[in-house]
Design an enzyme around this catalytic site. Structure first.
Site, mmCIF file in Angstrom:
data_model
loop_
_atom_site.group_PDB
_atom_site.id
_atom_site.type_symbol
_atom_site.label_atom_id
_atom_site.label_comp_id
_atom_site.label_asym_id
_atom_site.label_seq_id
_atom_site.Cartn_x
_atom_site.Cartn_y
_atom_site.Cartn_z
ATOM 1 N N LYS A 97 1.947 -4.056 6.584
ATOM 2 C CA LYS A 97 2.382 -3.997 5.173
ATOM 3 C C LYS A 97 3.895 -3.792 5.107
ATOM 4 C CE LYS A 97 -1.514 -4.677 3.264
ATOM 5 N NZ LYS A 97 -1.763 -5.909 2.577
ATOM 6 N N TYR B 256 -2.089 -1.436 10.855
ATOM 7 C CA TYR B 256 -2.329 -1.976 9.501
ATOM 8 C C TYR B 256 -1.138 -1.653 8.598
ATOM 9 C CZ TYR B 256 -3.765 -1.854 4.620
ATOM 10 O OH TYR B 256 -3.785 -2.013 3.256
ATOM 11 N N SER C 227 0.839 -1.203 0.000
ATOM 12 C CA SER C 227 0.000 0.000 0.000
ATOM 13 C C SER C 227 0.867 1.243 0.000
ATOM 14 C CB SER C 227 -0.855 -0.010 1.262
ATOM 15 O OG SER C 227 -1.449 1.239 1.473
HETATM 16 P P1 NAD Z 1 -10.880 -7.332 0.920
HETATM 17 O O1 NAD Z 1 -11.097 -7.374 2.396
HETATM 18 O O2 NAD Z 1 -12.055 -7.073 0.062
HETATM 19 O O3 NAD Z 1 -10.187 -8.686 0.435
HETATM 20 C C1 NAD Z 1 -9.315 -9.422 1.240
HETATM 21 C C2 NAD Z 1 -9.795 -10.862 1.230
HETATM 22 O O4 NAD Z 1 -8.918 -11.650 2.030
HETATM 23 C C3 NAD Z 1 -11.204 -11.024 1.811
HETATM 24 O O5 NAD Z 1 -12.014 -11.723 0.904
HETATM 25 C C4 NAD Z 1 -10.986 -11.812 3.102
HETATM 26 O O6 NAD Z 1 -12.071 -12.667 3.390
HETATM 27 C C5 NAD Z 1 -9.690 -12.541 2.809
HETATM 28 N N1 NAD Z 1 -8.891 -12.863 3.998
HETATM 29 C C6 NAD Z 1 -8.557 -12.050 5.018
HETATM 30 N N2 NAD Z 1 -7.803 -12.701 5.912
HETATM 31 C C7 NAD Z 1 -7.649 -13.963 5.432
HETATM 32 C C8 NAD Z 1 -6.979 -15.110 5.910
HETATM 33 N N3 NAD Z 1 -6.340 -15.116 7.079
HETATM 34 N N4 NAD Z 1 -7.008 -16.242 5.172
HETATM 35 C C9 NAD Z 1 -7.685 -16.259 3.992
HETATM 36 N N5 NAD Z 1 -8.341 -15.215 3.504
HETATM 37 C C10 NAD Z 1 -8.326 -14.073 4.214
HETATM 38 O O7 NAD Z 1 -9.756 -6.253 0.658
HETATM 39 P P2 NAD Z 1 -9.235 -5.647 -0.724
HETATM 40 O O8 NAD Z 1 -9.622 -4.220 -0.760
HETATM 41 O O9 NAD Z 1 -9.583 -6.521 -1.845
HETATM 42 O O10 NAD Z 1 -7.674 -5.692 -0.469
HETATM 43 C C11 NAD Z 1 -6.865 -6.769 -0.890
HETATM 44 C C12 NAD Z 1 -5.447 -6.542 -0.413
HETATM 45 O O11 NAD Z 1 -4.975 -5.299 -0.910
HETATM 46 C C13 NAD Z 1 -5.314 -6.464 1.114
HETATM 47 O O12 NAD Z 1 -4.106 -7.096 1.485
HETATM 48 C C14 NAD Z 1 -5.235 -4.981 1.386
HETATM 49 O O13 NAD Z 1 -4.534 -4.687 2.567
HETATM 50 C C15 NAD Z 1 -4.480 -4.493 0.159
HETATM 51 N N6 NAD Z 1 -4.734 -3.077 -0.135
HETATM 52 C C16 NAD Z 1 -6.031 -2.652 -0.296
HETATM 53 C C17 NAD Z 1 -6.268 -1.303 -0.544
HETATM 54 C C18 NAD Z 1 -7.680 -0.802 -0.710
HETATM 55 O O14 NAD Z 1 -7.888 0.410 -0.669
HETATM 56 N N7 NAD Z 1 -8.677 -1.638 -0.921
HETATM 57 C C19 NAD Z 1 -5.191 -0.398 -0.633
HETATM 58 C C20 NAD Z 1 -3.900 -0.879 -0.464
HETATM 59 C C21 NAD Z 1 -3.671 -2.233 -0.222
HETATM 60 C C1 UD1 Z 2 -6.812 4.869 3.713
HETATM 61 C C2 UD1 Z 2 -5.816 4.451 4.750
HETATM 62 C C3 UD1 Z 2 -4.649 3.758 4.064
HETATM 63 C C4 UD1 Z 2 -5.146 2.584 3.242
HETATM 64 C C5 UD1 Z 2 -6.189 3.099 2.254
HETATM 65 C C6 UD1 Z 2 -6.798 1.989 1.469
HETATM 66 C C7 UD1 Z 2 -6.054 6.003 6.615
HETATM 67 C C8 UD1 Z 2 -5.423 7.104 7.369
HETATM 68 N N1 UD1 Z 2 -5.382 5.593 5.528
HETATM 69 O O1 UD1 Z 2 -6.206 5.767 2.814
HETATM 70 O O2 UD1 Z 2 -3.738 3.304 5.034
HETATM 71 O O3 UD1 Z 2 -4.074 1.974 2.540
HETATM 72 O O4 UD1 Z 2 -7.246 3.760 2.971
HETATM 73 O O5 UD1 Z 2 -7.655 1.230 2.232
HETATM 74 O O6 UD1 Z 2 -7.114 5.521 6.963
HETATM 75 N N2 UD1 Z 2 -12.405 11.175 3.563
HETATM 76 C C9 UD1 Z 2 -13.427 12.026 3.900
HETATM 77 N N3 UD1 Z 2 -14.581 11.484 4.408
HETATM 78 C C10 UD1 Z 2 -14.750 10.126 4.578
HETATM 79 C C11 UD1 Z 2 -13.677 9.260 4.225
HETATM 80 C C12 UD1 Z 2 -12.520 9.820 3.726
HETATM 81 O O7 UD1 Z 2 -13.319 13.237 3.756
HETATM 82 O O8 UD1 Z 2 -15.817 9.708 5.045
HETATM 83 C C13 UD1 Z 2 -11.176 11.747 2.962
HETATM 84 C C14 UD1 Z 2 -9.898 11.434 3.713
HETATM 85 O O9 UD1 Z 2 -9.651 12.410 4.685
HETATM 86 C C15 UD1 Z 2 -8.874 11.438 2.576
HETATM 87 C C16 UD1 Z 2 -9.670 10.930 1.356
HETATM 88 O O10 UD1 Z 2 -11.043 11.158 1.690
HETATM 89 O O11 UD1 Z 2 -8.464 12.749 2.291
HETATM 90 C C17 UD1 Z 2 -9.465 9.443 1.085
HETATM 91 O O12 UD1 Z 2 -9.708 8.711 2.273
HETATM 92 P P1 UD1 Z 2 -9.769 7.110 2.278
HETATM 93 O O13 UD1 Z 2 -10.678 6.639 1.218
HETATM 94 O O14 UD1 Z 2 -10.078 6.676 3.683
HETATM 95 O O15 UD1 Z 2 -8.312 6.672 1.868
HETATM 96 P P2 UD1 Z 2 -6.889 7.113 2.481
HETATM 97 O O16 UD1 Z 2 -7.034 7.874 3.738
HETATM 98 O O17 UD1 Z 2 -6.113 7.760 1.394
#
Ligand code: NAD
Ligand code: UD1
Length: 338
Positions: free
Chosen positions: A153, A149, A124
């Site tokens: 990572k 969290y 991330s």
């Molecule tokens: P998500 O929660 O939708 O998907 C993660 C999946 O992993 C889920 O289906 C969950 O059931 C499964 N899971 C969790 N723990 C597990 C375990 N111990 N064994 C087997 N399965 C397990 O999340 P996502 O948004 O699809 O994210 C996927 C990956 O990307 C995650 O590692 C997350 O940290 C990373 N990531 C997501 C974002 C984002 O904004 N969505 C941003 C940066 C990184």
């Molecule tokens: C967040 C996480 C980051 C994670 C990413 C993806 C935090 C501090 N960071 O990023 O670690 O990798 O999600 O899951 O939580 N905002 C509003 N109102 C809301 C929600 C968000 O104004 O209800 C604003 C936030 O202040 C930010 C932007 O929208 O400026 C994006 O927020 P968000 O979607 O939560 O993502 P990040 O904070 O960038």
């Protein structure tokens, strides 16, 4: 040979499964169903018109993983499985370290025992911390993370760097995602958070569909053009396609590489609310609220390295991201429902 997709029924995983199958790559999916619905599996299959194996397995369960390796021919892994809610990780750090860090350790050990040494990891932009100035490049110092969290990572990135330094047979790709949003254009797959969403786009979508009253804009006094936070939002299908490129890279490139997956464009919270209002055809109500602790003003990628080395650039613009999110949300106001 197949790619094992951990967490493959979740938000990013499910979209990536579709792109992998469309690219002709065989997959095997595991998920413990903690944060997804089993019906996600059916929707992936319906979209691609193909079957593929799914196992309900937890990545911390070495025996369960071994059974999957015994049954299937797996030669690489895309590792999505993990917990991802920042706020929850502050409340429950042990659960986050156990699930994300211990889970990855168990997975890597089983991989090694089975001679499978190719992995793409979901990292991330959070690992860049608060101090680096955007555009963020892969060579910047990482680790100034502000919550458990983010620390999981960062720790997993360190583990993978150490493993790859110790054994040249490993091929590792760390993908640092910026802010994934959007949904599959079919409107049948999208993000389905449990309870009240923490992230901006799912929150806006719930307001637009009438499930929540208004968006709280966290801070309007940041050093940005309109005072609200700026982020690099990327369409989840673009992100998914980045994984296809990364898995292809592993086949020819031993060692460890890090890539940003972002668009390189920053949008403010107000930009997003306005774009979403256009997409859904009515104004999405919002109010200004205090800053959220731990937030930074601006965060966006330099996506050049992925462009040059993976041949990947994001294709979809903000309009498309909002339209696709709205199609998913309005067709599925209660998400996957089972
Ligand atoms: P998500 O929660 O939708 O998907 C993660 C999946 O992993 C889920 O289906 C969950 O059931 C499964 N899971 C969790 N723990 C597990 C375990 N111990 N064994 C087997 N399965 C397990 O999340 P996502 O948004 O699809 O994210 C996927 C990956 O990307 C995650 O590692 C997350 O940290 C990373 N990531 C997501 C974002 C984002 O904004 N969505 C941003 C940066 C990184
Ligand atoms: C967040 C996480 C980051 C994670 C990413 C993806 C935090 C501090 N960071 O990023 O670690 O990798 O999600 O899951 O939580 N905002 C509003 N109102 C809301 C929600 C968000 O104004 O209800 C604003 C936030 O202040 C930010 C932007 O929208 O400026 C994006 O927020 P968000 O979607 O939560 O993502 P990040 O904070 O960038």
């Amino acid at each position: 040979m197949a790619v094992l997709v951990t967490g493959g029924l979740g938000y990013i995983g499910s979209h990536t499964c579709v792109e992998l199958i469309n690219a002709g790559i065989d997959i095997v999916v595991i998920d413990n169903l903690y944060n997804c619905k089993k019906s996600s599996y059916d929707r992936i299959k319906a979209l691609v018109g193909k079957d593929f194996p799914f196992y309900k397995v937890d990545i911390r369960d070495a025996e369960g993983l071994q059974k999957v390796f015994d049954k299937e021919k797996i030669d690489s892994v895309i590792h999505f499985a993990g917990l991802k809610a920042v706020g929850e990780s502050v409340e429950k750090p042990l659960e986050y370290f156990d699930n994300n860090v211990t889970g990855t350790l168990v997975l890597l050990d089983v991989m090694r025992k089975n001679g499978c040494k190719k992995i793409v990891f979901s990292s991330s932009a959070t690992v860049y911390g608060m101090k680096n100035i955007s555009p963020l490049t892969e060579d910047m110092e990482v680790g100034g993370v502000t919550n458990p969290y983010g620390r999981t990572k960062y720790i997993i990135e360190c583990m993978l760097k150490d493993i790859s330094a110790s054994d040249s047979e490993w091929s590792v790709c760390l993908l640092r995602y910026f802010n994934p949003i959007g949904a599959h254009k079919s409107g049948t797959m999208g993000e389905d958070p449990n309870g009240i969403p923490n992230n901006l786009l799912p929150y806006i979508a719930k307001v637009a569909v009438g499930k929540l009253e208004k968006v709280n804009v966290f801070g309007n006094d940041y050093d940005t053009p309109d005072g609200t936070g700026v982020r690099d939002y990327i369409h989840v299908v673009d992100l998914a396609k980045g994984h296809v490129k990364a898995i292809e890279k592993l086949d020819t490139h031993p060692g460890l590489e890090v890539y940003n997956l972002g668009t390189g464009i920053g949008y403010s919270v107000l930009d997003i609310i306005h774009a979403f209002s256009e997409a859904c055809g009515h104004e999405v109500p919002f109010v200004f609220a205090p800053r959220r602790p731990g937030d930074i003003d601006i965060c966006y990628a330099d996506p050049e390295k992925a462009a040059t080395e993976l041949g990947w650039t994001a294709q979809y613009d903000l309009k498309k991201m909002c339209e696709d999110t709205w199609r998913w949300q309005s067709n599925n106001p209660d998400g996957y429902r089972g």
